[in-house]
Design a protein around this motif. Structure first.
Motif, short mmCIF file in Angstrom:
data_model
loop_
_atom_site.label_atom_id
_atom_site.label_comp_id
_atom_site.label_asym_id
_atom_site.label_seq_id
_atom_site.Cartn_x
_atom_site.Cartn_y
_atom_site.Cartn_z
N ARG A 1 -2.48 10.75 -3.21
CA ARG A 1 -1.39 9.91 -3.72
C ARG A 1 -0.84 9.00 -2.62
NH1 ARG A 1 4.27 11.86 -6.46
NH2 ARG A 1 5.07 9.77 -6.78
N LEU A 2 -0.67 9.54 -1.42
CA LEU A 2 -0.19 8.75 -0.29
C LEU A 2 -1.15 7.59 -0.01
CD1 LEU A 2 1.72 8.36 2.21
CD2 LEU A 2 0.09 9.79 3.45
N ILE A 3 -2.43 7.86 0.05
CA ILE A 3 -3.41 6.82 0.34
C ILE A 3 -3.41 5.78 -0.78
CG2 ILE A 3 -5.89 6.35 0.55
CD1 ILE A 3 -6.10 9.11 1.94
N ASN A 4 -3.41 6.23 -2.00
CA ASN A 4 -3.40 5.32 -3.14
C ASN A 4 -2.16 4.44 -3.13
OD1 ASN A 4 -4.74 4.34 -5.46
ND2 ASN A 4 -3.27 5.45 -6.75
N ASP A 5 -0.99 5.04 -2.90
CA ASP A 5 0.26 4.27 -2.87
C ASP A 5 0.26 3.27 -1.71
OD1 ASP A 5 1.16 5.66 -5.07
OD2 ASP A 5 2.54 6.95 -3.94
N PHE A 6 -0.28 3.68 -0.57
CA PHE A 6 -0.34 2.79 0.59
C PHE A 6 -1.13 1.53 0.27
CE2 PHE A 6 -2.36 1.14 4.40
CZ PHE A 6 -1.29 1.01 5.26
N PHE A 7 -2.33 1.71 -0.30
CA PHE A 7 -3.19 0.57 -0.58
C PHE A 7 -2.80 -0.18 -1.86
CE2 PHE A 7 -5.96 2.76 2.45
CZ PHE A 7 -6.22 1.70 3.30
N SER A 8 -1.88 0.36 -2.63
CA SER A 8 -1.41 -0.33 -3.82
C SER A 8 -0.17 -1.17 -3.53
CB SER A 8 -1.08 0.69 -4.92
OG SER A 8 -2.25 1.37 -5.31
N SER A 9 0.42 -1.01 -2.38
CA SER A 9 1.64 -1.73 -2.00
C SER A 9 1.31 -3.14 -1.53
CB SER A 9 2.37 -0.96 -0.89
OG SER A 9 3.32 -1.79 -0.27
N SER A 10 1.92 -4.14 -2.17
CA SER A 10 1.69 -5.53 -1.75
C SER A 10 2.21 -5.76 -0.33
CB SER A 10 2.33 -6.49 -2.74
OG SER A 10 3.72 -6.26 -2.81
N ILE A 11 3.25 -5.06 0.06
CA ILE A 11 3.79 -5.19 1.42
C ILE A 11 2.74 -4.75 2.44
CG2 ILE A 11 5.54 -4.33 3.04
CD1 ILE A 11 7.43 -4.13 0.57
N ASN A 12 2.11 -3.60 2.18
CA ASN A 12 1.08 -3.10 3.09
C ASN A 12 -0.13 -4.03 3.12
OD1 ASN A 12 2.61 -0.89 3.82
ND2 ASN A 12 1.73 0.41 2.25
N LEU A 13 -0.56 -4.51 1.95
CA LEU A 13 -1.71 -5.40 1.90
C LEU A 13 -1.44 -6.69 2.67
CD1 LEU A 13 -2.87 -4.91 -1.81
CD2 LEU A 13 -3.83 -3.91 0.27
N ASN A 14 -0.23 -7.21 2.56
CA ASN A 14 0.14 -8.41 3.32
C ASN A 14 0.15 -8.12 4.81
OD1 ASN A 14 0.38 -10.04 1.06
ND2 ASN A 14 2.56 -9.61 0.80
N SER A 15 0.62 -6.94 5.20
CA SER A 15 0.66 -6.55 6.61
C SER A 15 -0.73 -6.45 7.20
CB SER A 15 1.35 -5.20 6.80
OG SER A 15 2.62 -5.19 6.26
N LEU A 16 -1.69 -6.04 6.36
CA LEU A 16 -3.07 -5.88 6.81
C LEU A 16 -3.83 -7.21 6.86
CD1 LEU A 16 -3.98 -2.64 4.83
CD2 LEU A 16 -3.52 -2.83 7.28
N ASN A 17 -3.16 -8.28 6.38
CA ASN A 17 -3.79 -9.62 6.37
C ASN A 17 -5.13 -9.61 5.66
OD1 ASN A 17 -1.70 -10.93 7.77
ND2 ASN A 17 -2.52 -10.16 9.71
N ILE A 18 -5.18 -8.99 4.50
CA ILE A 18 -6.41 -8.93 3.73
C ILE A 18 -6.64 -10.29 3.09
CG2 ILE A 18 -7.54 -7.88 1.74
CD1 ILE A 18 -6.16 -5.27 2.50
N ASN A 19 -7.81 -10.87 3.39
CA ASN A 19 -8.16 -12.17 2.83
C ASN A 19 -8.63 -12.01 1.39
OD1 ASN A 19 -7.66 -13.47 5.27
ND2 ASN A 19 -9.72 -13.06 6.01
#
Length: 159
Positions: free
Chosen positions: A8-26
């Motif tokens: 659940r932690l991993i799923n929530d982490f990668f589902s968060s737009s804030i985290n995805l923006n922080s990771l600079n995912i193209n």
């Protein structure tokens, strides 16, 4: 139960737009993302795990990594036998590490360090890779000595 919370932690982490923006995912990522978990083994407690590289003539006794004709596999340049065995699925030396060995955390760390990234400048000597692998491995795991058997054990779970 613990695995459920980790998932659940991993799923929530990668589902968060804030985290995805922080990771600079193209590019765009469609949500929800499917996370596949796999437990990685942490059974190795000795660097003797890498002795087979000398035994099989991938590395000389003095620690020099033996070269080979440069080839590119999946965009990764391999100009030595070590990188070849780690990247080339058809390498003559691939069987040095079996599937169980390849599922060890220490192997994952070692492989990442040896292969590097797009700007990687490979080292000709194995000791640097082994030293950094050892340091990272020790810092990522919790190790204790079993009071009954005096054997070192690893209590960390890695996914």
């Amino acid at each position: 139960l613990l695995l459920k919370y980790i998932y659940r932690l991993i799923n929530d982490f990668f589902s968060s737009s804030i985290n995805l923006n922080s990771l600079n995912i193209n590019g765009s990522i469609s949500l929800p993302i499917q996370i596949i978990k796999q437990q990685i083994n942490t059974n190795i407690t000795s660097l003797n795990f890498f002795d087979r590289l000398v035994d099989r003539n991938i590395v000389t006794a003095s620690g020099n990594i033996k070269g080979c004709i440069e080839e590119i596999y999946d965009g990764i340049s391999c100009g030595d036998l070590l990188r070849d065995l780690l990247v080339n699925e058809e390498s003559d030396n691939r069987n040095i590490f079996n599937e169980s060995d390849r599922n060890e955390l220490i192997f994952y760390i070692f492989r990442l360090l040896v292969i590097g990234g797009s700007m990687c400048q490979p080292d000709d000597h194995i000791e640097r890779y082994i030293d950094i692998t050892k340091t990272l491995y020790k810092n990522l795991l919790t190790v204790y000595k079993d009071s009954n058997t005096n054997v070192m054990k690893i209590s960390s779970n890695v996914y």
